[in-house]
Design a protein around this motif. Structure first.
Motif, short mmCIF file in Angstrom:
data_model
loop_
_atom_site.label_atom_id
_atom_site.label_comp_id
_atom_site.label_asym_id
_atom_site.label_seq_id
_atom_site.Cartn_x
_atom_site.Cartn_y
_atom_site.Cartn_z
N ASP A 1 0.83 -1.20 0.00
CA ASP A 1 0.00 0.00 0.00
C ASP A 1 0.87 1.25 0.00
OD1 ASP A 1 -2.87 -1.11 0.54
OD2 ASP A 1 -1.58 -2.16 1.97
N ILE A 2 2.08 1.11 0.57
CA ILE A 2 3.00 2.23 0.68
C ILE A 2 4.41 1.73 0.39
CG2 ILE A 2 4.09 3.86 2.29
CD1 ILE A 2 1.39 3.92 3.79
N VAL A 3 5.19 2.50 -0.38
CA VAL A 3 6.60 2.19 -0.62
C VAL A 3 7.43 3.39 -0.15
CG1 VAL A 3 8.39 1.69 -2.32
CG2 VAL A 3 6.11 0.67 -2.57
N LEU A 4 8.35 3.13 0.77
CA LEU A 4 9.25 4.15 1.28
C LEU A 4 10.63 3.97 0.64
CD1 LEU A 4 8.36 3.88 5.08
CD2 LEU A 4 7.42 5.51 3.42
N ILE A 5 11.26 5.07 0.22
CA ILE A 5 12.53 4.98 -0.48
C ILE A 5 13.56 5.94 0.11
CG2 ILE A 5 13.70 5.10 -2.72
CD1 ILE A 5 11.01 4.84 -4.09
N THR A 6 14.75 5.44 0.39
CA THR A 6 15.92 6.28 0.62
C THR A 6 16.98 5.85 -0.38
OG1 THR A 6 16.95 4.81 2.27
CG2 THR A 6 15.43 6.49 3.09
N ILE A 7 17.36 6.74 -1.25
CA ILE A 7 18.35 6.41 -2.27
C ILE A 7 19.00 7.69 -2.80
CG2 ILE A 7 16.88 6.49 -4.33
CD1 ILE A 7 19.48 3.76 -3.47
N GLY A 8 20.29 7.60 -3.11
CA GLY A 8 20.99 8.72 -3.72
C GLY A 8 22.19 9.19 -2.93
N ASN B 1 -1.36 1.16 -7.73
CA ASN B 1 -2.21 1.64 -6.65
C ASN B 1 -1.45 1.97 -5.36
OD1 ASN B 1 -4.66 1.31 -8.16
ND2 ASN B 1 -4.53 -0.89 -7.78
N THR B 2 -0.15 1.79 -5.39
CA THR B 2 0.63 2.06 -4.18
C THR B 2 0.96 3.55 -4.08
OG1 THR B 2 2.50 1.26 -2.86
CG2 THR B 2 2.94 1.78 -5.17
N GLN B 3 1.28 3.99 -2.86
CA GLN B 3 1.73 5.37 -2.62
C GLN B 3 3.23 5.35 -2.39
OE1 GLN B 3 -0.08 8.24 -2.72
NE2 GLN B 3 1.72 9.47 -2.23
N ILE B 4 3.97 6.18 -3.13
CA ILE B 4 5.43 6.21 -3.06
C ILE B 4 5.88 7.44 -2.27
CG2 ILE B 4 7.57 6.29 -4.39
CD1 ILE B 4 5.96 5.15 -6.78
N TYR B 5 6.80 7.23 -1.34
CA TYR B 5 7.38 8.33 -0.58
C TYR B 5 8.90 8.31 -0.75
CZ TYR B 5 2.91 8.79 1.85
OH TYR B 5 1.58 8.98 2.15
N LEU B 6 9.43 9.39 -1.29
CA LEU B 6 10.88 9.54 -1.42
C LEU B 6 11.37 10.38 -0.24
CD1 LEU B 6 13.54 9.26 -3.05
CD2 LEU B 6 12.93 11.42 -4.16
N ILE B 7 12.28 9.81 0.54
CA ILE B 7 12.81 10.49 1.72
C ILE B 7 14.10 11.22 1.31
CG2 ILE B 7 13.67 10.20 4.07
CD1 ILE B 7 11.91 7.67 4.21
N GLY B 8 14.14 12.52 1.58
CA GLY B 8 15.25 13.36 1.13
C GLY B 8 16.52 13.16 1.94
N PHE B 9 17.57 13.86 1.49
CA PHE B 9 18.89 13.76 2.13
C PHE B 9 19.03 14.77 3.27
CE2 PHE B 9 19.47 13.31 -2.56
CZ PHE B 9 19.68 11.94 -2.60
N TYR B 10 19.85 14.43 4.23
CA TYR B 10 20.35 15.41 5.20
C TYR B 10 21.83 15.62 4.88
CZ TYR B 10 22.16 11.18 7.46
OH TYR B 10 22.80 9.99 7.71
#
Length: 321
Positions: A171-178, A222-231
């Motif tokens: 239902d939700i995909v969380l991403i940390t990349i880069g 149908n999934t919700q994608i969240y891209l988590i930014g950099f610190y």
């Protein structure tokens, strides 16, 4: 005229007391004494109104001057039914999002894996998982974070069967990349940091990130994608190198802009959480977050999940300590 004003005032007070009683009933159902006292207050106002209200008699005789009022027991019945109806509505709304099992899939690099978390609870993803468990929510979390992953490597990993199957049901995909994409360029140019190589790599990173989003939507539209930014992990020791700050900002802006091109994607900033902090938020390697840093990330992610799932049980969830 004075009597009309007084009657109107009593009606207003009754309305306020009734509203208070409804809130007490809904939000503090275990406090039976509070409900009893509220009902007593309403009954008291009813009694005052019955004493002060004068109805026009049918016949102008002393015997006909009896006040006609609605019996108290008849008045309480519709109030009780209305309260019960409201409670059912609130419960239905609160549980709507979690009627079925919800699934969150986390993919990405070491920040998703939880490297640096000295408590070994799995970083921000583990904290979220413990939070859902503590609140007895039907939410499962799968973590596919892998230390050292760059965007090109994550794109390849999305073809792995276990990750594909997980995303298909997510239902939700969380991403940390880069972060490792940036580090790769930095290691090659650390003694002479200029903007050009980072700008060139940022364009390639954006293309790969778009391919990652497209692949996820191909597997599950149908999934919700969240891209988590950099610190910025270099702020403490290399704050004088302003180019590093600009690079982080530019890459964050690129990721945020890309999420704006997808209806089912959102960007979650984290840079402000680590900037000028009065407490130590980094692990011993001075790069990854420690448990305190991951807790802040988990809280930020949960804020965005609440925003996307308004009027649901998740709206009252607080991050586990």
């Amino acid at each position: 005229m004075q009597r009309k004003k007084r009657t109107a005032m009593i009606s207003l007070i009754m309305g306020i007391l009734l509203l208070v009683s409804v809130f007490i009933y809904i939000f503090l159902p275990e406090h039976e004494q509070a409900k009893v006292e509220t009902v007593k207050a309403i009954a008291s106002v009813n009694q005052e109104q019955s004493e002060d209200t004068v109805e026009i008699p049918v016949e102008k005789t002393p015997e006909a001057e009896e006040v006609q009022t609605v019996p108290e027991e008849d008045e309480e019945k519709p109030i009780t039914e209305e309260i019960k109806k409201r409670v059912r509505e609130v419960v239905e709304i609160a549980l709507d999002f979690f009627k079925k099992d919800q699934k969150i899939v986390a993919i990405g690099d070491s920040l998703t894996e939880g490297i640096g978390d000295e408590t070994e609870n799995g970083g921000y993803v583990g904290i979220l998982n413990h939070t859902f468990e503590d609140h007895n929510l039907n939410v499962t979390v799968e973590n596919f974070g892998k230390k050292g992953n760059r965007s090109d490597q994550l794109l390849k990993r999305l073809k792995e069967e276990d990750i594909e199957n997980a995303i298909k049901d997510a239902d939700i995909v969380l991403i940390t990349i880069g972060a490792n994409d940036i580090m790769k360029v930095l290691k090659s140019n650390f003694m002479n940091v200029t903007m050009e190589p980072f700008q060139q790599e940022r364009l390639k990173y954006t293309e790969r990130l778009e391919a990652i989003f497209n692949k996820i939507n191909e597997l599950n539209p149908n999934t919700q994608i969240y891209l988590i930014g950099f610190y910025n992990p270099f702020e403490r020791h290399f704050g004088e190198i302003k180019e590093l700050e600009i690079i982080i900002d530019n890459w964050n802006s690129a990721g945020e802009a890309l999420t704006g091109e997808f209806e089912n994607a959102a960007y979650i900033p984290t840079k402000d959480l680590f900037s000028n902090s009065v407490i130590d938020l980094l692990a011993e390697d001075e790069f990854h977050p420690n448990s305190s840093g991951y807790k802040l990330m988990a809280e930020r992610v949960l804020e965005y999940l609440k925003e996307s799932n308004k009027e649901t049980e998740i709206d009252s969830v607080e991050v586990a300590q």
